[in-house]
Design a protein around this motif. Structure first.
Motif, short mmCIF file in Angstrom:
data_model
loop_
_atom_site.label_atom_id
_atom_site.label_comp_id
_atom_site.label_asym_id
_atom_site.label_seq_id
_atom_site.Cartn_x
_atom_site.Cartn_y
_atom_site.Cartn_z
N PRO A 186 -50.31 94.30 -72.43
CA PRO A 186 -51.26 94.25 -73.54
C PRO A 186 -52.26 93.11 -73.30
N CYS A 187 -52.97 92.73 -74.33
CA CYS A 187 -53.84 91.56 -74.26
C CYS A 187 -52.98 90.31 -74.12
N LEU A 188 -53.25 89.49 -73.13
CA LEU A 188 -52.49 88.25 -72.95
C LEU A 188 -53.12 87.09 -73.71
N GLY A 189 -54.11 87.41 -74.56
CA GLY A 189 -54.76 86.39 -75.36
C GLY A 189 -54.23 86.32 -76.78
N ILE A 190 -53.01 86.85 -76.97
CA ILE A 190 -52.32 86.67 -78.25
C ILE A 190 -51.00 85.96 -77.96
N LEU A 191 -50.73 84.93 -78.74
CA LEU A 191 -49.54 84.11 -78.56
C LEU A 191 -49.47 83.52 -77.16
N GLY A 192 -50.63 83.32 -76.54
CA GLY A 192 -50.67 82.82 -75.18
C GLY A 192 -50.19 81.39 -75.03
N ASP A 193 -50.06 80.67 -76.15
CA ASP A 193 -49.57 79.30 -76.09
C ASP A 193 -48.05 79.22 -76.11
N VAL A 194 -47.38 80.35 -76.35
CA VAL A 194 -45.91 80.38 -76.30
C VAL A 194 -45.49 80.52 -74.84
N PRO A 195 -44.71 79.60 -74.31
CA PRO A 195 -44.43 79.62 -72.86
C PRO A 195 -43.94 80.95 -72.33
N ALA A 196 -43.00 81.61 -73.03
CA ALA A 196 -42.45 82.87 -72.52
C ALA A 196 -43.46 84.00 -72.56
N LEU A 197 -44.49 83.86 -73.41
CA LEU A 197 -45.51 84.90 -73.56
C LEU A 197 -46.84 84.50 -72.91
N SER A 198 -46.86 83.41 -72.20
CA SER A 198 -48.09 82.90 -71.62
C SER A 198 -48.52 83.76 -70.44
N PRO A 199 -49.81 83.79 -70.15
CA PRO A 199 -50.28 84.53 -68.97
C PRO A 199 -49.60 84.07 -67.69
N GLU A 200 -49.30 82.77 -67.59
CA GLU A 200 -48.67 82.26 -66.37
C GLU A 200 -47.29 82.87 -66.17
N ILE A 223 -58.07 92.88 -73.08
CA ILE A 223 -58.59 91.60 -73.53
C ILE A 223 -58.92 91.73 -75.01
N MET A 224 -59.10 90.59 -75.65
CA MET A 224 -59.50 90.57 -77.06
C MET A 224 -60.66 89.60 -77.22
N TYR A 243 -54.28 84.98 -82.28
CA TYR A 243 -55.31 85.09 -81.24
C TYR A 243 -55.50 83.76 -80.53
N THR A 244 -55.38 83.78 -79.20
CA THR A 244 -55.58 82.56 -78.41
C THR A 244 -56.70 82.72 -77.39
#
Length: 346
Positions: A186-200, A223-224, A243-244
């Motif tokens: 999905p869009c990786l720009g939601i909850l992207g600050d949560v380590p387990a859900l981060s783009p990295e 993307i969002m 949204y991050t």
């Protein structure tokens, strides 16, 4: 020298909660990918009608306004949207892997369809286990969805999102000699600050799939935009609180695990292309083949039930147990699309 296969990974924003708008955008992206020489184009998870961001944004009692719209904009396999995508695959002679919210009766499933360059549906799969909050909206798939299928571009498989964190599911795919894998995110720009859900973390899991499976992995993401975040507004009309920003990470990894495409700006729509030489897989597997010569079946084995499961089994003398997914594929795969019917009538 082996024949090169050109693949395309989509990084784009859906037309949120709009089945027809996102379908039209799908057709445009298929055309663009074909013009770029692609033999295969991959779309993100629940691309149509966009990932249900509201599930992570608000408590259940505040989601109802979105749930009704999401049902109304989800895709029926025998509906005009899938027919149009099949027609586009046939017109451009390209293999398409598209993720969508599938509506079957009163239930929704997180589905992916593999459509061949002749417009036929080669596979319909449903996410085996929706993740966390997704289970309040979507039903589950079964073992028949964990399958690698032969296609004109090679042995092709697909999984969605955190299915790439399920070790046994991945192993079942590796064991089927998968050559090209589509990782729909999905869009990786939601909850992207949560380590387990981060783009990295998510891209690390995607890269690991390529390394473990010795397969080419095509990662496609939504993307969002700032405007898109307003499609899931708070009571005060502000953007969804999860949204991050941005969230686009389309790329392709080789069977040696290296990224073989140049990344796009996470906030920019586009398509990334890669030319694949399937012979590279042999070299990767020569070193490590976890489901082949590097396995130890005398120590550990996978018990894998890939039989389709249906909630109703008819026991009448003339009836045979059928799986709803198999029946749906058979129906749309053998009947002409609307464009074919129109051509026949001219």
């Amino acid at each position: 020298m082996s024949k090169l296969i050109r693949v395309a990974a989509v990084q784009a924003e859906p037309v949120w909660l709009d089945i027809d708008g996102t379908t039209q955008k799908t057709l445009q992206l298929i055309s663009e990918a074909a013009s770029g020489g692609a033999d295969l184009v991959a779309f993100p998870e629940t691309w149509i009608p966009g990932y249900p961001v509201f599930l992570w944004s608000y408590p259940v009692y505040e989601q109802m306004q979105f749930v009704a719209r999401y049902h109304a904009n989800s895709v029926a396999l025998d509906g005009p949207q899938v027919a149009a995508i099949r027609d586009a695959a046939r017109e451009h002679s390209i293999t398409v892997v598209v993720g969508f919210s599938e509506k079957d009766g009163g239930s929704l499933y997180m589905s992916q369809a593999v459509i061949g360059p002749d417009g036929g549906i080669l596979q319909l799969r449903r996410k085996l286990k929706p993740t966390h909050a997704e289970r309040t909206l979507f039903g589950e798939g079964d073992g028949s969805s964990i399958k690698v299928v032969p296609t004109p571009v090679g042995r092709l498989g697909a999984l969605q999102c955190f299915e790439h964190l399920q070790p046994l599911t991945k192993y079942a795919m590796y064991a089927q000699n998968e050559q090209i894998h589509v990782a729909g995110w999905p869009c990786l720009g939601i909850l992207g600050d949560v380590p387990a859900l981060s783009p990295e973390s998510i891209m690390a899991a995607t890269q690991t799939y390529a390394l473990e499976g010795s397969a080419f992995v095509i990662a496609s993401t939504q993307i969002m935009s700032d405007d898109g975040a307003l499609k899931f507004p708070t009571a005060e009309g502000k953007p969804t609180p999860v949204y991050t920003g941005g969230g686009g990470f389309a790329r392709v990894y080789g069977p040696h695990s290296a990224m073989i495409t140049e990344p796009l700006d996470p906030q920019v729509e586009g398509i990334v292309y890669a030319d694949l030489d399937l012979a590279e897989i042999d070299l990767a597997k020569n070193t490590v083949d976890p489901a082949g010569h590097y396995a130890r079946p005398d120590v550990t084995q996978l018990l894998f039930n890939d039989a389709p499961r249906d909630p109703v089994i008819r026991t009448g003398a003339q009836a045979e147990p059928r799986n709803a997914v198999s029946e749906a594929i058979e129906a749309v795969g053998t009947e002409p699309s609307k464009s074919e019917l129109a051509s026949a009538q001219q």
